[in-house]
Design an enzyme around this catalytic site. Structure first.
Site, PDB file in Angstrom:
ATOM      1  CE  LYS A   1      -1.072   5.044  -1.287  1.00 47.60           C
ATOM      2  NZ  LYS A   1      -1.965   4.225   0.111  1.00 47.60           N
TER       3      LYS A   1
ATOM      4  CG  ASP B   1      18.767  11.798  -9.304  1.00 43.21           C
ATOM      5  OD1 ASP B   1      18.663  10.542 -10.191  1.00 43.21           O
ATOM      6  OD2 ASP B   1      19.325  12.789  -9.958  1.00 43.21           O
TER       7      ASP B   1
ATOM      8  CG  HIS C   1      -2.051   0.840   1.193  1.00 45.10           C
ATOM      9  ND1 HIS C   1      -2.664   1.689   1.992  1.00 45.10           N
ATOM     10  CD2 HIS C   1      -3.021   0.907   0.625  1.00 45.10           C
ATOM     11  CE1 HIS C   1      -3.271   2.453   1.497  1.00 45.10           C
ATOM     12  NE2 HIS C   1      -4.159   2.198   0.782  1.00 45.10           N
TER      13      HIS C   1
END
Length: 483
Positions: free
Chosen positions: A227, A232, A225
């Site tokens: 995100k 870089d 779940h």
């Protein structure tokens, strides 16, 4: 005719015996290995009144795989082995940089569970909606020089994804590496031609929980779940925002979704990146964590103290639930919660009531409508007991997907974790704990603005809701273990 009747009776008898055996087996496991009384009772009733189907659902969704090692899935074992090898640290928790005992207790809890330390020298930008989040991400992607790593529960076709693909295509021409992880169930609608397009431009894209032989139970019930976006190893994004047009278009039943996200620069970006690298290894068997290119920390002169909470079934403890409980139990003045799916466990529910009855000002700001009717009615079923304990509950007309909790205007958490059993027990989640009064004050201001537009629930008025409403609430609460 008698033979047919005898055969039918025999079949019913055999099925009845099988059902009884399955129920007794399930009851034994619930009795000895269940962790929450309310959830255990629901499973007992489901397995008894729904022959075979109830037992099947219990095997997939209900077994406590943390306690019953026989049912521990091979994917979970793989994850645990990797954590033991790659995440054990000789460093101390670094809690001495924190201001008070309250902060130190929270940070020590997370460190003891995950070995992730508190980091200072960070800059944090609060992103209050999808538009701000995507604009910041687009800018960061455009400036990428080495690699772009993206991980989302939901990646959906639409305007946002098309813009991201266009940017990624330009960066691939500059030899910037692109790696993408997505959850099989959350991104179920992601089109094959879109994945093919990403591969054609040179992006590596992998499902984290693919449906394949030997891991079906894992894929179905254990969802990633998180995100995350890492550019870089200099800029990191995390919070509640998925890659979806729901954040920019009114063309849905719930209108434009509101959500809270963070843009982070500094040493903590590496902690977020470690979570991505761990999941990338699970999805591909490629261990990038041994390459300094992906682990070198970018130092800046920021002054925000952060700690990353990366929890899931691969840890011995329910890390994110314990994080939320520590916030509630240690609060002295106020607790404010912004969350779309508020279906608390017994311990969380009691903690809120104890805090409120002890004189802490507890305020829940929740959406009036939801993208899940079952979740919405189940959420409503907890309101009366909370209102009796003087908890303030506000319902907002717009749909907020934010997962935020802050206490005493000094410690805040922004991440992917809902207040429900799925986030606490089954999902892989990530939160950022912010030990900073300035950022928490920004979150508080946004919270108060939203609260002013919301409707406060009155106990007496709420008690007078219809019988139909109360019945729906109880029915949906009964099935909440399956959510």
């Amino acid at each position: 005719m008698d033979d047919k009747e005898n055969l039918s009776e025999m079949i019913y008898y055999i099925l009845g015996i099988l059902h009884l055996i399955l129920f007794c087996w399930a009851f034994y496991n619930i009795l000895y290995f269940g962790v929450k009384p309310s959830k255990s009772l629901s499973w007992i009733l489901i397995t008894f009144f729904f022959p075979f189907l109830g037992a099947f659902c219990f095997i997939i969704f209900g077994i406590n795989r943390r306690k019953i090692k026989f049912f521990e899935l091979k994917e979970t074992k793989k994850r645990k082995n990797y954590i033991q090898k790659s995440f054990n640290s000789d460093k101390n928790s670094n809690i001495t940089i924190l201001d008070n005992i309250k902060q130190k207790k929270i940070a020590q809890l997370i460190y003891n569970n995950t070995n992730v330390i508190v980091e200072d020298n960070n800059e944090v930008i609060l992103l209050k909606n999808g538009e701000e989040t995507f604009n910041a991400m687009f800018k960061a992607i455009k400036n990428a020089k080495k690699f772009i790593h993206l991980q989302y529960f939901i990646i959906e076709n639409g305007e946002i994804l098309s813009k991201i693909i266009k940017l990624l295509e330009e960066k691939r021409k500059e030899n910037v590496e692109v790696r993408i992880l997505y959850d099989t169930i959350g991104s179920f609608s992601l089109k094959k031609k879109t994945k093919k397009k990403l591969k054609e431009i040179g992006a590596e894209i992998y499902p984290e929980t693919p449906f394949k032989f030997g891991s079906f139970l894992f894929s179905l019930n254990f969802r990633n779940h998180r995100k995350i976006a890492i550019i870089d190893n200099e800029i990191g994004f995390t919070g509640g925002v998925n890659i979806s047009d729901e954040y920019i278009t009114k063309d849905t039943d719930l209108g434009i979704w509101q959500d809270t996200h963070l843009e982070i620069k500094g040493s903590t970006v590496n902690s977020i990146h470690k979570s991505f690298l761990k999941d990338f290894y699970y999805a591909t068997d490629q261990d990038l964590s041994k390459n300094e290119k992906y682990t070198t920390v970018t130092k800046i002169k920021g002054n925000t103290k952060l700690q990353i909470v990366s929890g899931g079934p691969d840890y011995e403890q329910s890390v994110v639930m314990q994080q939320y409980l520590s916030f509630i139990n240690l609060a002295e003045k106020n607790i404010c919660v912004l969350n779309p799916y508020f279906i608390p466990t017994f311990s969380i529910l009691e903690a809120f009531k104890i805090a409120s009855l002890s004189g802490v000002n507890v305020t829940l700001l929740l959406p009036k409508k939801s993208d899940s009717k079952i979740a919405m009615y189940s959420m409503y079923s907890y309101f009366e007991s909370l209102l009796k304990a003087n908890v303030n509950i506000y319902l907002r007309d717009d749909f907020s997907h934010s997962k935020v909790i802050f206490i005493d205007d000094e410690i805040a958490s922004v991440g992917s974790t809902n207040f429900d059993c799925r986030s606490f027990e089954h999902n892989y989640e990530i939160n950022a704990i912010i030990f900073d009064k300035k950022i928490t004050s920004e979150i508080r201001s946004e919270f108060d603005e939203r609260k002013e537009l919301a409707t406060k629930i009155d106990l007496e008025t709420f008690r007078n809701r219809s019988i139909k409403q109360k019945t729906l609430e109880r029915l949906c609460r009964f099935f909440s273990p399956l959510l």
